[in-house]
Design an enzyme around this catalytic site. Structure first.
Site, mmCIF file in Angstrom:
data_model
loop_
_atom_site.group_PDB
_atom_site.id
_atom_site.type_symbol
_atom_site.label_atom_id
_atom_site.label_comp_id
_atom_site.label_asym_id
_atom_site.label_seq_id
_atom_site.Cartn_x
_atom_site.Cartn_y
_atom_site.Cartn_z
ATOM 1 C CB SER A 190 -0.943 -0.052 1.209
ATOM 2 O OG SER A 190 -1.906 0.958 1.173
ATOM 3 C CG ASP A 360 -6.655 -3.592 -3.166
ATOM 4 O OD1 ASP A 360 -7.195 -2.639 -2.573
ATOM 5 O OD2 ASP A 360 -5.480 -3.949 -2.950
ATOM 6 C CG HIS A 393 -5.393 -2.650 0.385
ATOM 7 N ND1 HIS A 393 -4.832 -2.255 -0.818
ATOM 8 C CD2 HIS A 393 -4.732 -1.944 1.331
ATOM 9 C CE1 HIS A 393 -3.896 -1.355 -0.603
ATOM 10 N NE2 HIS A 393 -3.808 -1.149 0.696
#
Length: 418
Positions: A190, A360, A393
């Site tokens: 991320s 995601d 995610h």
């Protein structure tokens, strides 16, 4: 508008209106917990005594706590796992190659250590023969120190991810390189990928990096589908909280947490499962891991950092922080529009591994595909891309299948770069 240097007054007005609405809505939310099942429950395993003691030693691994000072005075905490549980030598019989693992936004290094030992990425890499380091960026619980500032001061929070690029990553790299004398494998998730891309594009760390693995890679955010993040970005929520004098963005307490609850109410979002609301429908998390995650996370960041991320969502470009006017940008950068990060400038011979998920909400498939297009001139034998259709995610950091699906591939990739 892309390249805009002004924050429209109507948008600030909208944000303030939203905040006023939130404030009036809070009484209806008092009985609801911000973070779902943990509301009212005692915390489970937490890192109060340090990440090594709470989450590494308990599994039988050696672990060292290190402090690193950045050039702008922040004292960052790092963990080192120098060898695997069995104490095996490196795979090639020589020195263990160092790996720096960098977490994402609103979490810290603990986020990698929430599953049983055989499912946690740092421990898997240590068992595979690597010298594993975990970073904790400024503002998180063990990196809330400074040479002359403290977290109660506004100046402590005067930074964005630009400073993570300019100061935090270089300090970590220099520390690891100074102790090991080796180039470093980098792994980000991320925001950890974003600061890696930005840093490598400016060539600051390329002499020290051996390869990079990017999980849920984030650089362009214009197709982000997480509703709560999209609302916060497009209503200028972070700018408004900054105007009202809240330099620390702490989702777990105080007004920021209340505002998150109010966003859920206003948008009709079921925030009982806040992890899924923010990250997408993760396929492979178990309830105990989510509870442990919510006992330890989320962590604080600066409101200014959230503003910068919101700018990235709205402007659809990857630029340094926009100070809101041509004059202020000229003062900081010598130009009216903040400089862009040119990801295509990352050295074409740097070995790269990408892994992204089809579900995601933060690293949306369209945004990742646009990101990958920036590497169309990269040496083809240095590019490794993995698409995991059913991953969102959070699956990449605490999915129960991540070892077989992603982590073993990462370890193989790193070993090929010896």
């Amino acid at each position: 508008m892309a390249g805009s240097v002004m924050v429209p007054s109507v948008s600030i007005g909208l944000a303030l209106s939203v905040l006023i609405f939130f404030a009036l809505s809070l009484k209806t939310l008092e009985a609801r917990g911000t973070f779902g099942r943990l509301a009212g429950q005692p915390p489970q395993r937490t890192a109060a005594g340090g990440i090594c003691a709470s989450s590494v030693h308990i599994f039988g691994y050696k672990c060292e706590e290190h402090d690193v000072v950045t050039q702008d005075g922040y004292i960052l905490n790092m963990q080192r796992i120098p060898e695997g549980r069995a104490g095996a030598v490196a795979g090639d019989g020589g020195k263990r190659q160092p790996v720096l693992i960098q977490h994402g936004i609103l979490v810290d290094g603990m986020s990698w250590l929430l599953n049983p030992a055989d499912q946690n990425l740092p421990l898997i890499l240590a068992d595979q023969g690597f010298d594993v380091w975990m970073g904790n960026t400024r503002g998180t619980r063990f990196s809330r120190r400074h040479k002359y500032l403290n977290p109660s001061q506004r100046a402590f929070w005067n930074w964005t991810w630009d400073e993570l690029v300019s100061y935090d990553l270089p300090a970590m790299f220099d520390h690891i390189h100074g102790l090991t004398g080796q180039k470093i494998h980098y792994l980000g998730h991320s925001l950890g990928t974003l600061i890696g891309f930005a840093s490598f594009s400016e060539k600051g760390l390329v002499d020290q990096v051996r390869s990079a693995a990017m999980l849920s890679p984030v650089a362009y955010l214009s197709h982000m589908t997480t509703v709560i993040g999209d609302i916060a970005a497009k209503t200028f929520l972070a700018e408004a909280t900054s105007i009202l004098g809240w330099p620390e963005f702490n989702p777990k307490s105080g007004l920021v947490g209340d505002f998150i609850k109010a966003i859920c109410l206003k948008a009709g979002i079921d925030c009982y499962d806040l992890v899924s609301v923010i990250t997408g429908k993760n396929c492979c998390l178990n309830a105990s891991t989510i509870d442990l995650f919510l006992a330890n996370e989320p962590q604080s960041t600066s409101t200014k950092n959230m503003i910068h991320l919101a700018q990235t969502v709205r402007d659809k470009e990857l630029r340094k922080y926009n100070y809101g006017s041509s004059d202020r940008n000229i003062k900081h950068y010598g130009q009216a529009i903040p400089p862009a990060y040119n990801i295509s400038a990352i050295p074409h011979e740097l070995p790269l591994f990408f892994s992204y998920g089809g579900l995601d909400s933060l690293a949306d498939v369209k945004d990742v595909e646009f990101l990958l297009d920036q590497f169309k001139y990269h040496d083809i034998d240095k590019m490794n891309v993995q698409f995991v259709k059913d991953y969102a995610h959070a699956d990449f950091i605490m999915g129960v299948t991540a070892k077989d699906v992603v982590y073993n591939q990462v370890a193989t990739f790193f070993k090929r770069q010896a």
